[in-house]
Design a protein around this motif. Sequence first.
Motif, mmCIF file in Angstrom:
data_model
loop_
_atom_site.group_PDB
_atom_site.id
_atom_site.type_symbol
_atom_site.label_atom_id
_atom_site.label_comp_id
_atom_site.label_asym_id
_atom_site.label_seq_id
_atom_site.Cartn_x
_atom_site.Cartn_y
_atom_site.Cartn_z
ATOM 1 N N THR A 119 -1.392 3.554 -11.025
ATOM 2 C CA THR A 119 -1.159 3.977 -12.403
ATOM 3 C C THR A 119 0.236 3.507 -12.803
ATOM 4 N N ARG A 120 0.591 3.750 -14.069
ATOM 5 C CA ARG A 120 1.952 3.414 -14.492
ATOM 6 C C ARG A 120 2.991 4.239 -13.735
ATOM 7 N N ASN A 121 2.554 5.335 -13.141
ATOM 8 C CA ASN A 121 3.449 6.170 -12.347
ATOM 9 C C ASN A 121 3.291 5.924 -10.849
ATOM 10 N N GLY A 122 2.747 4.758 -10.468
ATOM 11 C CA GLY A 122 2.610 4.408 -9.067
ATOM 12 C C GLY A 122 1.270 4.815 -8.492
ATOM 13 N N TRP A 123 1.172 4.813 -7.143
ATOM 14 C CA TRP A 123 -0.073 5.157 -6.472
ATOM 15 C C TRP A 123 -0.368 6.650 -6.618
ATOM 16 N N SER A 147 9.364 10.464 -15.847
ATOM 17 C CA SER A 147 8.377 9.804 -15.001
ATOM 18 C C SER A 147 8.387 8.336 -15.370
ATOM 19 N N PHE A 148 7.687 7.535 -14.572
ATOM 20 C CA PHE A 148 7.685 6.104 -14.851
ATOM 21 C C PHE A 148 6.935 5.765 -16.133
ATOM 22 N N PRO A 177 0.839 -1.202 0.000
ATOM 23 C CA PRO A 177 0.000 0.000 0.000
ATOM 24 C C PRO A 177 0.873 1.251 0.000
ATOM 25 N N PRO A 178 0.307 2.397 -0.370
ATOM 26 C CA PRO A 178 1.095 3.629 -0.376
ATOM 27 C C PRO A 178 1.493 4.033 1.036
ATOM 28 N N ASN A 179 2.680 4.557 1.157
ATOM 29 C CA ASN A 179 3.153 5.057 2.447
ATOM 30 C C ASN A 179 2.696 6.505 2.592
ATOM 31 N N LYS A 180 1.394 6.683 2.676
ATOM 32 C CA LYS A 180 0.791 8.004 2.699
ATOM 33 C C LYS A 180 -0.304 8.043 3.757
ATOM 34 N N GLY A 181 -0.905 9.215 3.944
ATOM 35 C CA GLY A 181 -1.929 9.395 4.945
ATOM 36 C C GLY A 181 -3.252 8.783 4.549
ATOM 37 N N PRO A 182 -4.265 8.885 5.444
ATOM 38 C CA PRO A 182 -5.580 8.316 5.153
ATOM 39 C C PRO A 182 -6.147 8.826 3.840
ATOM 40 N N ASN A 187 7.865 0.475 -11.056
ATOM 41 C CA ASN A 187 7.446 1.881 -10.985
ATOM 42 C C ASN A 187 7.487 2.402 -9.551
ATOM 43 N N THR A 188 8.472 1.946 -8.803
ATOM 44 C CA THR A 188 8.719 2.443 -7.452
ATOM 45 C C THR A 188 10.179 2.855 -7.347
ATOM 46 N N GLY A 189 10.505 3.594 -6.328
ATOM 47 C CA GLY A 189 11.884 4.031 -6.144
ATOM 48 C C GLY A 189 12.190 5.262 -6.983
#
Length: 936
Positions: free
Chosen positions: A330-334, A869-870, A319-324, A814-816
């Motif tokens: 997407t191809r560019n991540g969450w 971008s990714f 899951p994304p390391n983000k808030g609620p 598509n991470t990092g």
Amino acid sequence: MQRLALRPSAFAACVTLLVSTGVAWGASCTLPCPAGKDCQLVMPLTFDAEQAVLTATRSLELGDGSRVIAGRQSDGEPNGAVANLGKTKTTVGSNASLGGLFSNANVSLAAAAVVSGPLKTGGTLSNPSGATIKGTVTTHTPIPIDQHGLATVSFTAGTTNVTVPSGTTRTLAAGRYGATQVNAGGTLSLSAGTYYMTSLAVASGATLDLNETDGAVIIYLQNTFTFAGKEAETGGEGHVLVAIFGCASDVLSAAFRGTVSAQSALLSLKAVGFVGKFLAEEIELGPKSSVTGLPPTLPTPPRSDKQTIAHLPPRLPAPPNKGPGCYQMTRNGWQSIPCTPNEIIDQKFGHPDAQLSMTSSAIPTLVYGQLAVTVPAVSSEQNAFLASTASIKNCTSSGAAVPNQWSIQNNTNQWSIPSTSPSRSADSAQTQFVISSNGTNSAICIWNIEVSTQDYSHKTCFMSPPAQRAGGLKPFDFGNLAASVAGGFISLVGELSWVSPGTSNLFAFVAPDTYNLGSNWSAVSGGLLGLSNCSQAQLTKAQVVTEIAASTCVGDTDATSPTCPPPLLQPNANVFTGGIGTVETSNLVAVGTPTVSYPNDDLAVTSQVSSTSGNCVGSGLAYVKDNDADFGATPSNLGNQVFWESPDLFLVPRGTPVDLTSVSTETTITPGGQFDVWVRVHNDLGCANVNNVTTMVYLADPAALSIQWNAITNNKYVGPNGGTTGVTAPAGGAALIGPIPFTAPTSGIGDGHKCIIAAIQGTGEAAPAKPFDAPDSNQVAQRNVQFASPCIFPLTNGTASTGNVDITLSVTPNTGTKPSLTSGPDVQVSFDDTDSSWFNVWNSQPGNGSTFQVTHSASTNQTVVQLASFSVTLNQVQLAAGQTRNATGTTVLPPGFPTGITLQIGAQLSETTSGGSTVVVSNGGSCVTPAPPTVR
């Protein structure tokens, strides 16, 4: 009805076990389970009181000053619930304290008794002295009951009696024994395994020494259990099951820790300090006695060897390391998206009513639970309403069945709400992770529920705006829900297959841990069920595979994940077919018995095949993958997955060994070289072998928008070495077809990226109608090869009309660190563009200079797109009839870059007709750049 639950058996309240000898609840018991007869161990479950510490099936008596405690909580020990599913009597003595009380019998409360949760009875309430009830009171409302078979038990005549004299220690291995007596001063030592005894009596001053280091200690007793001594445990905490099949009373007059079941007898608990789950036909908790709840220990299931794990659920991204909030892959991540308002979810879907079940008795609670459902075979489905649910509050029990409505649920256990919770009017909570389909739209939700008050307002949901794919479930549809909890937040990643073409199918959610699941999670349960409000999913000619994983270690989601220090989850997981925490059902019947496997010490997995007939439906469920995330659903490029990176096609130098665990890589081919082709075939979702599986293989240019296929197997389906006999793909497993000899052509194929494509057929599984259509057939797979040349993709319009080309350039993973215009990774694709027409279109495209950069060289007639971008989808350009333009990819990774990356070039050719735009062909290719060498 088939549901699967996986449950580690420690601190949060779960379910209670029950032993049945075929005697109906409330009937007179005259004989214990006779030798040689099969007796069924079953679990009765009331949805209202799943977390009950004491469960009776005829009568329940709590003595004066007795106390029932829920179990360990982060903020103390709130009172625990009790249940009486019978109708004889339920009495609570003076100054007794408990949590929720659920009874089909009339309830009588004495003076100064305290019920700190809800009180629900199928009869009347007598409270003449004003006992305190802190929760909601409901009378004349029957308690619904569910039952789950857990084990078949039989006893052997003529077994040897065992007596342990004072001052001695006797160690027994798991096995069969007669009447077993431990005298004062004696010690009986038992270890992990299953024991069958005529009876067990532990005298005052005697010791029952239980070694639970390697798993649960299971004791089946034909007649009686008396316990007045001391229990000593090693390597566990109540990971003990004592299941009694006799009719005579069972008396425990000293503290005991574990699960005790006496289905046909009275169970008398007369001491301070009982810990566990206790179930009997009649239960007496003595005056000033106390019992503290633990999740139950269930019969130990068969366990697979680590090397034979078949059904780890399909992996989902973290899951994304983000808030609620709500997120979309997407191809560019969450990417963040607006969550759907509660009122829309309530209007369109209703709520689930908090089904393979896995449980854990491990000391750490669960931090991760995943449940995936795949439907390899199905004819139709409808959401039906059952008259049998009429007695359950808020259930819809009548009305016409509605086609194409269902849910996939991943449900936790229930637990007592901590006293610091915003509301203490209820004493139990639960979390449900659900994919819902109402036939038009689909939604994914985290539901944090107050079970006792049926408060479903604490939810985080997203409903996809586009209507879902037309029609109902089709073969190999799937839903996948992976939940985790940490740091006061619950995260969920959900994926579904029945989306419209071109729309997202992978979403994530982060929500507050409203009721402290993080300290109470001990079960994962669910499956394919009715949509909501107690409905039933009724399928025809269907076969369904349910897969569950559970972990007690943060980040441990597959076999290679890092593990945590002890205490460990292994060997403390149990599994049974049957649900917890929901009233939705299905008409599926289990095929076989589920087992538990441990990919590592902190991760347990299980799976279950079920069908509408209880038998295998069809025999042809073999498939080949188009990408690592492909498990048979079509089209395989759901959610923008590529379809030209099949992990199941191998092109290797002649004689190179290939096995079922081999990893396919991009192969550079020398014209005229000698090679072998191998095809891996999956039947992991089938419960019957697929015999005589053969393959037809071709070679072609994958990036050309007009494809000419060159036969490798002479346009025939063949087996190993090109023969006519195929291979057997075993049920629940996989097989390899090969080697198939191949000599690379020396002319007529050109340089650059090419691909092999393979179609399969087998007994009961006809050849695909379109043997070159990888995305739309799970019997066709495609993979890149390269003919001694750079990363070149010819884009050719082989039609007689000018066409429009859509090009997407992507980098995986598509991470990092994403590609950069300045610092690297440097990812570029150059296109033949003599007339600058493509440059002119892309130069004016929004994002030029930020997410990508486009330049043109008049000297080379090349237009270069550099990624920042990714993924970038370029504006549509024209390609004249018969024209070819090459796309050439280059990737330069900076020193020390930690991973290799794959450049994917996807292209789609369409033509404009009087009826609108028509896609002529869609294809693509990939180039792999390995990580730079490490300099030491």
